[in-house]
Motif scaffolding. Structure first.
Motif, short mmCIF file in Angstrom:
data_model
loop_
_atom_site.label_atom_id
_atom_site.label_comp_id
_atom_site.label_asym_id
_atom_site.label_seq_id
_atom_site.Cartn_x
_atom_site.Cartn_y
_atom_site.Cartn_z
N UNK B 286 32.94 56.75 34.35
CA UNK B 286 33.51 58.02 33.75
C UNK B 286 33.98 57.42 32.38
N UNK B 287 33.58 58.21 31.21
CA UNK B 287 34.09 57.56 29.91
C UNK B 287 35.39 58.49 29.56
N UNK B 288 36.43 57.80 29.50
CA UNK B 288 37.85 58.29 29.51
C UNK B 288 38.44 58.01 28.21
N UNK B 289 39.16 58.78 27.44
CA UNK B 289 39.91 58.65 26.30
C UNK B 289 40.85 59.92 25.81
N UNK B 290 41.90 59.36 25.39
CA UNK B 290 42.68 60.57 25.25
C UNK B 290 42.13 61.67 24.20
N UNK B 291 42.43 62.74 24.29
CA UNK B 291 41.92 63.84 23.40
C UNK B 291 42.83 64.90 22.77
N UNK B 292 42.56 65.30 21.67
CA UNK B 292 43.49 66.49 20.97
C UNK B 292 43.98 67.75 21.67
N UNK B 340 54.51 68.38 17.80
CA UNK B 340 53.34 68.86 18.13
C UNK B 340 52.26 67.90 17.68
N UNK B 341 52.30 66.85 16.81
CA UNK B 341 50.99 65.96 16.76
C UNK B 341 50.99 64.92 17.71
N UNK B 342 49.68 64.84 18.15
CA UNK B 342 49.28 63.99 19.17
C UNK B 342 49.36 62.38 18.56
N UNK B 343 50.22 61.52 19.26
CA UNK B 343 50.49 60.07 19.02
C UNK B 343 49.13 59.38 18.35
N UNK B 344 47.66 59.70 18.72
CA UNK B 344 46.96 58.97 18.37
C UNK B 344 46.27 59.60 16.87
N UNK B 345 47.05 60.58 16.45
CA UNK B 345 46.76 61.20 15.19
C UNK B 345 47.04 60.16 14.15
N UNK B 346 46.36 60.09 13.02
CA UNK B 346 46.90 59.44 11.78
C UNK B 346 48.20 60.01 11.25
N UNK B 347 48.39 61.19 11.49
CA UNK B 347 49.54 61.97 10.86
C UNK B 347 50.50 62.10 11.85
#
Lengths: 308, 558
Positions: B286-292, B340-347
């Motif tokens: 399974x390829x697993x990773x956070x998504x927005x 609101x913004x996902x922790x992985x987002x550059x913003x």
């Protein structure tokens, strides 16, 4: 009758909550301005008064021009005609299989009424009758496809395989095994029960006693006198099932991702694709009505007693 | 010369059975994403393949830019055959693609693009600046849709020479690169100029000509598609020779086929309990990773007491997000942020805190005068019990479980919740009637979600909260606040990247304070696949591995 059914087919999709707008316009519907939305709706003819839509719906039926699917931009006749053979393949095969097995088992059970075989088969049939289609289908997939790897679990053919001739036929047959098996097994009880009951009532008739009194062997009495007569009401059951054959496969076709009419209807309903919903409902309606007609006209031919 | 970012809604959208739904969209859509290598689950396997069989679960129609049906996977499949002027890279940032260089003027009104050399269409014709100009005009003149909307801001496209195009914008758009250049597929003039009605364009030899890494060679909508690699692709020969895409009616069928070896992967994030099951087979991974992709609790701010920020904040405080992630998603999700913004987002603004504190919530409710006077465990509002109906789509088992847990958690602070599961279309109709926020809304509480694209373009944050429906076109809670509006407008127009980042931070803080909705969690993308067939996935942060990047050789990546 037909008029009422056809009108209902028009009304049902529109009575359901939800709108086909997102389907027609694509997922960016939220991005659109009000004007763009209006343009999309007008394009699909959905802004017209219901009466006008209704009349044009009748026109499309009478001219057999159903227009385009909202979703696929494909003419609907094409979509439907593509799917019909697959559904017929499943249902007709299952009808024959379940008919033969159901009749044989039902007659045998009635013959041995009250015996071990009768009681146990009756119990099994009643259990089968209440078995959900999707459950049995998924069980077969888990067993024959996932665990054993014997049979394909989805589709009507192997995608991208480009087979021809006998290899193609074998491929189609292989893909049809599980859906047909599921459908057949679950159709047997209805035939079985009706055959068993009708055999029992024939067995009580005077002429059977006469035949037995003549000293005919039980087997001969059974085959020549009982079964032939007992089959009459079962023919009606089978003819009616033929009508349901078009609509009764929604679940099976969904479980096995089989590209038949039932799947088409299921997808259209989920997406509120009005034209496709109307067209598939219409096919089912007509099939059921035709089957009723067939049963009604077939019976007097087979059984002169009911002729007026 | 501003920076590349982000695209308006759209892209990976959901959809279970359903084609629909930018909105209520169902379970895991979008992609599982690369959100940083450290997060990525084990992924690997064969790096080239002769043939890869992919399962999908939605009906897609003909895969052209005018007739594809869903954002995900429909548009992702379509883009296998087409290219845009820019292309997002693994980090979700737009990079030069068909356009080798992209220069924006200081006022943000002009973009000069010079096209890469030696790009040709599938039929061998060269791709030129004229094709780009034609595409702009064709989309603008054509039926409404994602790309027509994207082009709405482009007033003029001029071919300066064979390989140079100048685009003129009506108003500056800080998200222009990600929203338009990295999104809109370029069409071949010699093909599409002959097609008057692109909406019903059939699949045939003429409509399947693009410039992408794959050419669609067989199309049987509702059943299957076949793609053949384009060996002349300008970024290098694709890693897989043939892609066969098969449509299933549901996830159960596709998962069974994956396990029986009849397909090699599927373009649908699997449910959390399936992750270990698939890995346990020994043959699958399974390829697993956070998504927005977002999962939200939304409320109708026109209904009292949801019109009060303190009350909305109390609801947010009462919800134990971590428990939702652990219990329902078995840990395969990222806790939603109050801003609101996902922790992985550059913003992402790290200073925004997301707290679970039922006592503080109870205190806020007491202060609002919402007390339990008859001691039945439910507070009262003007004498009537403080009880609400929570709508949830019945086709989404995970969200139904979330709704039940949220009902319990709100019950603990004295807010009554009655969960009603309804058909997805019915939910859309209640929360987002006509997909047009000006048509109002007809619900109290609902489980909702937006696609990964809603986070990929930070500009999208404005559309969730702005009062003006032209900007706040996704404001399904009917939230309105002047201070938020000012920030939203600024976010939509600020061209300077550093200044825009400041605005984005402020807006996140404002959202956390005002709680126009509760961002619950972001389900991780998890895609089952057979590593012995192919496993060289390339994930895009937040949107996952199911894009054409996975099939483009390393030296051709953006």
């Amino acid at each position: 009758m037909l008029v009422v059914a056809v009108s209902l087919n028009f009304a049902l999709p529109r009575l359901m909550p939800g709108s086909p707008l997102a389907l027609i316009a694509g997922v960016e519907v939220g991005e659109m301005t009000a004007e763009e939305r209006a343009a999309v709706t007008a394009d699909a003819g959905l802004d017209r008064p219901l009466v006008v839509q209704y009349l044009s719906y009748w026109k499309s039926i009478l001219t057999l021009d159903f227009g385009y699917s909202f979703r696929q931009g494909t003419p609907i006749e094409e979509l439907v005609l593509d799917r019909v053979p697959w559904t017929l393949l499943l249902t007709l095969t299952a009808l024959v299989v379940s008919g033969v097995i159901g009749i044989a088992l039902g007659a045998f059970a009635a013959w041995r009424r009250g015996g071990k075989w009768d009681v146990s088969s009756l119990a099994v049939m009643i259990a089968l009758e209440s078995t959900p289609q999707f459950w049995l289908g998924m069980l077969f997939i888990a067993l024959f496809s996932v665990s054993l790897g014997w049979l394909p679990s989805f589709g009507a053919t192997t995608a991208g395989a480009d087979l021809t001739g006998l290899a193609w036929l074998a491929d189609v047959a292989e893909h049809a095994v599980l859906p047909v098996l599921t459908l057949s097994i679950l159709s047997i009880p209805a035939v079985y029960l009706s055959m068993r009951y009708s055999t029992l009532s024939v067995l009580g008739e005077d002429y059977i006693r006469t035949a037995q009194a003549k000293g005919l062997r039980p087997r001969t009495v059974m085959l020549h006198h009982v079964v032939r007569t007992a089959l009459l009401p079962v023919t009606t059951v089978l003819a009616l099932r033929l009508g349901w054959a078009f609509g009764g496969t929604v679940v099976i076709e969904t479980v096995f991702s089989y590209p038949g009419l039932g799947r088409l209807m299921y997808d259209a309903v989920s997406a509120r694709d009005y034209p496709v919903m109307q067209a598939t409902f219409l096919v089912f309606t007509i099939a059921v009505l035709l089957a009723n007609l067939l049963a009604d006209s077939l019976y007097p031919r087979l059984d002169p007693r009911v002729r007026v | 010369m501003f920076h590349r970012r982000i695209s308006r809604a759209g892209a990976p959208v959901a959809a279970l059975v359903a084609v629909l739904a930018l909105g209520a969209c169902g379970s895991g859509d979008g992609g599982g994403g690369g959100g940083g290598a450290e997060d990525a689950g084990p992924a690997g396997g064969a790096s080239t393949a002769e043939s890869l069989r992919i399962g999908i679960m939605s009906e897609e129609g003909n895969l052209t830019p005018h007739t594809y049906a869903t954002g995900f996977p429909g548009l992702n499949l379509t883009m296998l055959s087409y290219d845009s002027l820019m292309q997002v890279d693994e980090n979700g940032q737009p990079q030069p693609w068909l356009a080798e260089t992209v220069e924006g003027s200081a006022d943000g009104l002009t973009y000069t693009l010079s096209l890469a050399d030696g790009v040709s269409w599938h039929d061998g014709e060269p791709l030129t600046a004229e094709d780009v100009v034609f595409s702009v005009d064709y989309y603008k003149a054509g039926p409404p849709g994602r790309f027509a909307t994207a082009m709405g801001n482009v007033t003029q496209a001029v071919a300066q020479d064979e390989s140079t195009v100048v685009l003129t914008l009506a108003t500056p758009d800080p998200s222009f690169e990600i929203r338009v250049l990295a999104d809109v597929p370029v069409l071949a003039e010699h093909i599409w100029s002959g097609i008057a009605d692109p909406d019903v364009a059939p699949f045939d030899e003429s409509t399947n000509v693009g410039s992408g890494p794959y050419r669609l060679v067989e199309s049987d909508p509702g059943v299957s598609y076949s793609f053949e690699a384009n060996p002349e692709y300008f970024r290098g020969e694709p890693k897989v020779d043939e892609l066969v895409v098969v449509q299933f009616a549901d996830e159960a069928g596709a998962t069974a086929a994956l396990r029986s070896g009849e397909i090699d992967t599927m373009m649908r994030s699997i449910s959390p309990e399936q992750i270990d099951v698939l890995r346990g087979t020994g043959t699958l991974d399974v390829v697993e990773a956070p998504e927005y992709t977002t999962t939200l609790l939304v409320f109708n701010t026109a209904v009292a007491p949801f019109d009060q920020a303190e009350f909305r904040r109390a609801v947010g405080l009462a919800v134990d997000r971590q428990r939702l992630v652990d219990d329902v998603f078995l840990g395969a999700a990222v806790v939603g942020n109050a801003g609101w913004v996902h922790p992985d987002s550059p913003w992402y603004d790290e200073s925004v805190e997301t707290v679970h504190d039922p006592e503080q919530a109870a205190g806020l409710l007491d202060d609002l005068g919402l007390t339990d006077s008859d001691s039945d465990g439910i507070r009262e509002l003007d004498g009537a019990p403080l009880s609400f109906e929570l709508l949830v789509a019945s086709n989404n088992a995970l969200r139904m479980r979330l709704a039940e847990l949220i009902g319990e958690q709100l019950g603990e602070v004295g807010i009554g919740v009655e969960v009603s599961s309804v058909e997805m279309q019915t939910l859309d109709d209640a929360v987002w009637p006509g997909y047009d926020v000006t048509q109002g809304r007809n619900y109290d509480l609902a489980m909702w979600g937006w696609s990964a694209a809603s986070q990929a373009d930070i500009g999208q944050m404005a559309s969730l909260v702005a009062t003006d429906p032209a900007l706040g076109n996704l404001n399904v809670t009917g939230y309105s606040d002047p201070e938020t509006d000012a920030l939203a407008a600024q976010l939509d127009t600020e061209l300077d990247p550093a200044a825009r980042e400041g605005v984005a931070d402020q807006l996140q803080q404002r959202i956390a304070e005002e709680a126009p909705f509760v961002s619950l969690l972001h389900p991780n993308g998890a895609y089952g696949y057979n590593p012995s067939v192919f496993g060289d996935w390339v994930s895009i942060t937040g949107t996952g591995p199911m894009t054409k990047l996975s099939f483009i050789p390393d030296d051709g990546q953006p």
